[in-house]
Every structure is written in C-alpha cells, then in structure tokens.
Design an enzyme around this catalytic site. Structure first.
Site, short mmCIF file in Angstrom:
data_model
loop_
_atom_site.label_atom_id
_atom_site.label_comp_id
_atom_site.label_asym_id
_atom_site.label_seq_id
_atom_site.Cartn_x
_atom_site.Cartn_y
_atom_site.Cartn_z
N HIS A 42 -9.29 3.91 -0.66
CA HIS A 42 -7.93 3.40 -0.55
C HIS A 42 -7.61 2.46 -1.72
CE1 HIS A 42 -4.19 2.05 1.01
NE2 HIS A 42 -4.60 1.10 1.80
N CYS A 64 0.83 -1.21 0.00
CA CYS A 64 0.00 0.00 0.00
C CYS A 64 0.86 1.26 0.00
CB CYS A 64 -0.94 0.05 1.20
SG CYS A 64 -1.46 -1.55 1.77
#
Lengths: 387, 357, 134
Positions: A332, A83
C-alpha cells in the site's frame, strides 16, 4: 462527456525502493504505461501522491515529474486525497479527456514511504485524519481503522479470527503477482499470533508501508480503437465524500462515501452489482474490506465476513476481490495504490493476469480507492472492449 | 531568631473573609514505600513510617491537578467562574520555570480574562502563602473572590530518603466575603527566617537537604513560632480547637510538633494524610485542611500551620459556619480520592516520573 | 508544533466549547461556522458538560511521532450527553477494563509536550466516571 478508454498501463514492483527516488519511480511507471500504449507523449499528467512534502520535502510534483519524464511543457499537477490520491488523479485525467480539453492524459500515482523513521511515517500517514481533533489526541491512521474494527466486533458480534480470511486470501493471491510486496502465504495461526499495532488491529490486519508507482494512459474510446487492440473501456470514475473525522459519523459502520461513490459509478457506467466480475477493493485494514463490501452493496450490513467465509470473494467466488493481493499483500504505497488497483483490473480484463490469478471471462471490473477512513472514495468501473 | 514574636500583632483582613469553596485532588496512583526501599536498600522489615505515596499519572502535572482541585472548589462554592479575580498557585513543581501555571488554570476554568494570575514558590509553604494573598485581596475589597491553590508533584532523587515520601496532590480554596464563608478566617500569622534546611537550585531536577538540620532549627522552630504567636495574639489555647493540621513531611514530625504545642493525637488525626499518601509539599497542609473541612461541624475551630523550607510557616485559624453541610456534598471528598487508588511498581513509577534518562 | 494552532483551539481543548444552532437547535462539537443540519449561519457558543459514553476504542502500541513515550495508550470515540461525538485519549483507566458503552467524564491532561524545552499542550481526555453522584 466522451466515452473513454485506458490504452496503456505501467507499474513498478511494490516494496522498499531504497535506491530509487520519487521522480525515478514515477518516471518508470509513466513510461511503462506510454510504451504499453505505443505512445511517445501525452497532453496532460496528473500525479497522485499523498506525502511527498512530509517524506521527501518535495512539493510541486506535477512539473517536477513531467520534466524528469521528459514531458516538460505539458499540463501537470499533483492531486492529493490521502490514500485516495491516485484514483483522484485518474478522475482528473477522466475529466480532462472526457471534456475534450486533452486527447491523451496520463495519471500516475507515486509514493515513497520509506524515506523517514517509522514514527515520522506514522505521524505523516495520520494526516489523513483530522489534524485539529483526531491527531492531537494521539490517534494514528491504524488507530482510526482500529476504532472501526472494535465497533464492528461489538455491533456485529463476530469473532476477531473471522477477519483472517481477508489477509490470508490476499497473501494467497499476491504470491503469484510479480509486482507484489509479500509473495508468501500466511496461515490462520500466524494471524492469531500476530503482534498488535492498535488493538484490535494486528500486523496481519494491516497493509504494509511501501514505495511504488503505477500509471495509466487515458484517451477517448474512439481513438483507443484505432491505436490498440488491448484497450479497456473506462466506464466511470466517480468520487464520493464523507466526514474526515470518524467521530463526526453517526454510524461508524456505514461508509457513506463508499455508498455514494459506488452508486454514482454504477449509474454512470449503466451497470448493476451483479454485472461486476471482480472488485479491487481498498483493504488497507481487514475491517475496511468488510465495510467496503457492505457499504458498496456487495454484502448486507454486518455480513461481509459471512460471505467471505463462504468463499464468495475468493478467486472462484461470485465476486473475486483483491485478485493480485490487494493493499494487504501487494502493498500500500498510499498515493499510488488507486492506480495499482486500476492497472490490476485492466490486466484482468485484458486476460493478462498471471496464472492462476486470471478471472475467467472477466468482462467488468470495479476498483475502489479510499482516502482516509472513507472521507474520499473513488470508484472506477472498467469493461473489456469487444473487437 | 532576633525578633520577639509574641508581641507582633496577628494578621486579619479589613473585611471579614473566609473559605467559600474548597476542593481536594489526589492522583489515582500509589507506590508502596517498600517497593521503593527494596530497590535502593534491599528487603528490610519495618521502619517505613509512610505506607505508600501518591504518584501522578504520566499525563498529570501541577497544572492539570490544580484544575481538578479548583473545579471542585468552584463547584462547592456555586460561584461563577468569571467572578473570580485571582488565581494563585503555590508549588515547587510548576511545569514551567517561566510561563505561569495560573493562566492555564484560569483559562481552563473559564476564569480568564479579568483576573490576576501568578505562581508562588516557597517550598512546602507556597500553598498557604497563596491563601494569605487571596485572603488579603478579598479582605481589602479589591475582589469578590480569589482562588488559592497548593499543589505539587514532588520529586526525590532516586535512592534519597526523600523519595520515600515526595508525593503528589493538593487542594484549592476559594476565598470570599465572610457572610458567604463555610469557614471564616479569624486570624493569621506568618513567620519566616533564612534557614537553609532544604533547597533546589535552578535547573536541578531534584532537591538537596540538610538531613537532621531540617528538624529542630527548621520545621519545629517555624511551626511552633507561628502557632504560638497566633494563639497568643488571639488568646486561644489548644483546647479551643476541634482540629489542627501541621505540615507533614513524614508521619513523625506533625505528631511531635502537635505534642510539643499541646494538641492531642485526636485533634490532628483527621488532617494527617502523610501515612496514606506521603508529603504533597505545597499541597500537604492544604490537603489536610480539605479533609478536616470534609468532616467539620458548624462551630468547629481549626488551626492550620504550614512549613516551607528556607524557611517559614503560615498559621491560620478558621471558624466553621453552618454553610459547610450544604457545600461539602457538591464535590468529591478527600476520602473519595484517598480510596481511589491503583498501585504501580517501581519500574512504572520510574518511567512515568522521568527517572529513566 | 504550531503554537498558534493549539492556542486558538484552547476554548475547545480546555472547556469543550461547541456551538448550538440558533435556528434548528442542533449542537455541534467542534464549533462550526455553518450548521451541518440546516446550513444556518447563526450559531452561538455552547459549552458542553463533558459527560459521555464510549462508542469505540483502541489501544495503540505504535505511536505517531510525539506520542511514543506514552505507549501503550488508549484512544476512544466518546458520545457526549448533548449528542456530539469526539475523539479523545482515555486516561486513569486500566487498558483491559475498557468497554464500549462505559460512562466517561472529561478531565484536562497533558496531551503532549514538544521535547524538554518546547511548550506543553493541555486538553481534554476522558476517564471513567470517578465518583457517582458527586
């Protein structure tokens, strides 16, 4: 290292882009950023992405996207750090331009997580954790966050409801961000009633699975002054690491990668904590927001929540966080997230954030992108460029 | 029956062999018989000879359960894993049709690589078959120690009478030299015939059976045949035994066969686990033996007779030595496992056992 | 599912085989080629005894592919008596009885199976200590 600046930003809305593929999403963000900079090309392209292989059976994103964006021929590679991929791509752009190897570099983060069924997406996201010693035990990525949160509740003796502050504030901000995925507020009651995903993390503790792309154009500060009156200085973009497996950390509640990356970035930028006007943090889960604030030095250990309760991190507080909705409410898209944060921080410093999200007189902004549960942390510090 | 049995000599190894370590394993979960019968036959009072049966957890199978029991056996024996030269697992529910249970058990316990490993199948007799084989390997001098395991996660077709009893559990026995034994083998006898009382075709999930045909021509004929031949050859009578264990497909058959052979209710009480946990198939009589050993005194003589459909019985006579007291403390007892229980409902049981497809 | 990967990890999955540093004595699990404490390259295999304590846990209601059939299930971080920590599924435990600090012991269970015709992976899980003193 040369002094650097961001002279262009671009982002697509975050959401479920059923009709658009990876290469088109990335191209849209790249050209939005180049148009914003008033440029018609770049010397290098760094593509942040985590899961193109698993989600779209597509590797080799650097050349693919450069070609699709009609930039074929330039240096182009994919950068992967779970991420944290997008900010890690920005780090490569910083190294390229800072060293003089390139005059203009574009960093783009792109991710499409809606390509596969949920269980496969869950399995793919879990690859941010240890494939030999965490994943075979049935752990999901939310599960990793849950292990942190359970320990936080135990060690710091805080009530679970106290975490509601972070998602409520994120949703409150996101309703004014036209690029955000969730544009409606949530209540404490909704938080209390939310479905459990991996206890104690419920649906509203967790950032959503999403698609999106964001890009920035990096060049030297000197060139930026000539090209644009909206550039912001890129003072630092620094990486710190920690163990990938959570169990290898003696202290679960101290993100050493965050501490290392923050310290390096502050030192490089020549700034102190008090000089940071806003913090785009990595609130993938509400507990990560608390741990980031503490490990980065913006709250004492175990006190992230009490400061949040006092309003320290709200829009009018001493350090506004997640000003455009954060990971929780803007969304996200993992390998793109770090550049959404930088784009949003840039908007704040330019004074272009949508009302009422604009932080008055924002001069210095920090963005922090985390890969995994804190194994790769990239901290970026930006400053408004004075006339 | 076309062979006279009593005149066939008993089986006994060349060198003295005995059990040097034993270990039981029963999963934590139980389902009450009434929870099963209510689903298929409605509410009825009485008639269930088995109160409840053991149910393996969703992550358990014959391999994991064998590892548990064998680890208990090794612990009791004090023998180093690498001195064990055979791992034989008798079961009718091996997780793989092709790929041995034994190698995984051997690897997990640190017994591999210098060892024999194989799976045995003979319905509910596969466990004692493994005990016979392990005894022979040690008794011939080929190996200092050999591990024999009888373990099952038995399945009954939903709604079939078998479903009331088909249970999970078993025991492991480490065979070694007689002078290290906690129970010395005095003699054995095996008795088989082609009797189609119960079977499961390859690739079928549940067994089929001949209902009452499983009784007289199958269970009783073979157990009585083996037990009488062995006692006859050894010159023993039921009164010479402190305890006897007979295969227990239900609560009724072992009591009846004991009576027919001349054993008292007290002699079979300790080894009779079916009313508590059901029929563990290849693990059934071995588990009964484990419980008897848990309570045995030096000098006790024990008879165990298995029965496996298809059909056959192994009968073995053990003489308990004074090493028993020290050994039994080193691992959980069968009663520890019997007391550890968590009841599940039929829906949970059906999900765990793969009965919902 | 990679056959070779699970196979080469069997000493760890079945017997918790870690390493001990010959120079500084630190014990690691999983095994390491270099000691993370002193960077020594001389480490020896060191089996761990499988007793430990629960450091944190979670109950999963959404599972990664391959684990859906086991929902809900618990995963925890366990600190072993010898010091190293590991992540493991928790088994034979009531999900509402989980408690940080509880004593656990290793057991070998099915971790997952690759459909009805693939291999079954076995490995360590942890459960509450079953029989004290046994």
């Amino acid at each position: 290292m040369k002094e650097l600046a961001i002279i262009g930003i671009g982002q697509t809305p975050v959401g479920e882009h059923w009709a658009v593929g990876l290469r088109d999403l990335a191209t849209e963000a790249i050209w939005a950023a180049l148009d914003d900079a008033g440029l018609d090309g770049a010397d290098a392209l760094f593509v942040g992405n985590m899961l193109s292989g698993e989600m779209a059976q597509q590797a080799h994103l650097g050349a693919l996207i450069a070609d699709h964006a009609a930039l074929a021929g330039i240096e182009a590679v994919k950068v992967e750090a779970a991420c944290g991929a997008a900010a890690a791509a920005l780090r490569q752009a910083v190294l390229a331009v800072g060293s003089g190897a390139a005059e203009v570099a574009v960093a783009v983060g792109v991710e499409k997580l809606t390509e596969q069924p949920p269980a496969d997406t869950t399995a793919a996201l879990a690859m941010a954790a240890d494939g030999d010693y965490e994943l075979p035990m049935g752990l999901s990525f939310v599960g990793v966050g849950a292990l942190l949160m359970q320990r936080y509740l135990y060690e710091h003796r805080v009530p679970k409801e106290a975490f509601a502050r972070f998602p409520i504030q994120a949703h409150d901000n996101a309703q004014h961000n036209p690029h955000a995925m969730f544009r409606s507020p949530i209540t404490a009651q909704q938080y209390a009633d939310a479905k459990m995903i991996a206890s104690p993390i419920n649906l509203l503790d967790s950032s959503p699975i999403a698609d999106g792309a964001a890009a920035v154009v990096v060049t030297t500060a000197e060139r930026a002054r000539r090209l644009s009156d909206r550039a912001v200085r890129l003072l630092a973009c620094e990486v710190g690491t920690d163990t990938v497996a959570l169990h290898d950390r003696a202290d679960l509640l101290w993100l050493k990668g965050v501490e290392r990356s923050t310290k390096k970035a502050l030192a490089r930028a020549g700034k102190r904590h008090e000089e940071i006007d806003l913090f785009e943090l990595h609130d993938a889960f509400s507990v990560i927001a608390a741990l980031s604030l503490e490990s980065a030095g913006f709250a004492e250990r175990g006190c992230g929540l009490c400061h949040a309760q006092r309003g320290d991190f709200g829009r009018g507080g001493r350090l506004p966080i997640a000003t455009m909705g954060g990971l929780k409410a803007r969304g996200h898209p993992v390998g793109a997230t770090g550049l959404y944060q930088v784009v949003e921080a840039t908007l704040q410093l330019r004074g272009e954030a949508p009302e009422p999200l604009q932080i008055p007189d924002a001069r210095v902004a920090m963005a922090q992108n985390i890969g995994g549960s804190g194994a790769t942390v990239v901290t970026t510090i930006l400053e408004r460029m004075e006339g | 029956m076309n062979r006279a049995t009593a005149d066939v000599a008993l089986m006994r190894p060349e060198l003295p062999v005995g059990i040097v370590g034993y270990g039981a394993y029963i999963p934590r979960y139980r389902i009450r018989a009434e929870a099963i019968s209510r689903v298929w036959h409605g509410d009825q009072d009485g008639g269930a000879p088995i109160a409840q049966k053991s149910v393996p957890g969703p992550d358990e199978d014959v391999i994991t359960m064998s590892i548990e029991a064998a680890a208990n056996a090794l612990r009791r024996s004090g023998v180093a894993a690498r001195d064990v030269r055979a791992v034989w697992v008798g079961s009718e529910s091996h997780p793989y049709a092709v790929k041995p249970t034994g190698t995984i058990v051997a690897e997990a316990l640190g017994i591999a690589n210098a060892t024999l490993a194989a799976d045995l199948e003979f319905a509910c007799k596969a466990g004692t078959e493994a005990m016979q084989a392990a005894t022979a390997l040690v008794g011939s001098g080929m190996a200092p120690y050999a591990l024999a395991i009888g373990m099952d996660t038995a399945q009954g077709r939903p709604g079939d009478a078998l479903e009331q009893s088909a249970a999970a559990g078993g025991a492991a026995f480490l065979m070694g030299a007689g002078d290290e034994a906690i129970a010395l083998l005095e003699g054995a006898y095996s008795f088989v015939s082609d009797t189609p009382d119960f079977w499961r075709r390859a690739d079928q999930p549940y067994p089929s059976h001949g209902h009452r045909f499983t009784g007289e021509p199958a269970y009783f004929t073979h157990i009585i045949g083996a037990a009488r031949a062995l006692m006859g050859a050894m010159g023993l009578t039921p009164s010479d035994f402190s305890a006897a264990i007979f295969h227990q497909p239900n609560s009724k058959y072992p009591r009846r066969v004991a009576k027919q052979l001349g054993f008292t209710a007290a002699q079979i009480a300790e080894g009779l686990l079916a009313p508590e946990i059901g029929n563990c198939y290849a693990g059934s009589s071995p588990l009964g033996l484990a419980r008897v050993l848990d309570k045995a005194q030096p000098g006790d003589r024990i008879l165990i007779v298995s029965f496996g459909s298809g059909a056959g019985s192994d009968a073995l006579v053990y003489h308990v030595t004074d090493r028993i007291d020290d050994a039994r403390r080193r691992a959980p007892s069968t009663d520890d496992y019997l007391a550890r229980k968590q009841f599940v409902d039929y829906a949970t049981y059906a999900r765990w056992r793969g009965k919902i497809r | 599912m990679s056959l070779a990967r699970h196979w080469r990890l069997r000493d760890q999955r079945y017997r918790l085989e870690g390493t001990a540093c010959d120079d500084c004595g630190t014990i690691q699990f999983p095994p390491r080629p270099l000691c993370p404490n002193c960077r020594s390259r001389t480490l020896s295999p060191h089996p761990l005894d499988g007793r430990g304590q629960l450091i944190s846990y979670t109950v999963l209601y959404q599972a990664p592919a391959g684990f859906e059939a086991q929902i809900p299930y618990a995963v925890g971080i366990v600190e072993l008596g010898e010091g190293p920590r590991l992540t493991a599924m928790l088994t034979d435990v009531d999900l509402d009885a989980l408690q940080i600090g509880m004593s656990l012991e290793m057991t070998i269970r099915k971790l997952r199976s690759d459909g009805d015709d693939g291999v079954i992976q076995y490995g360590y899980k942890f459960r509450p200590v079953q029989f004290e003193g046994a």
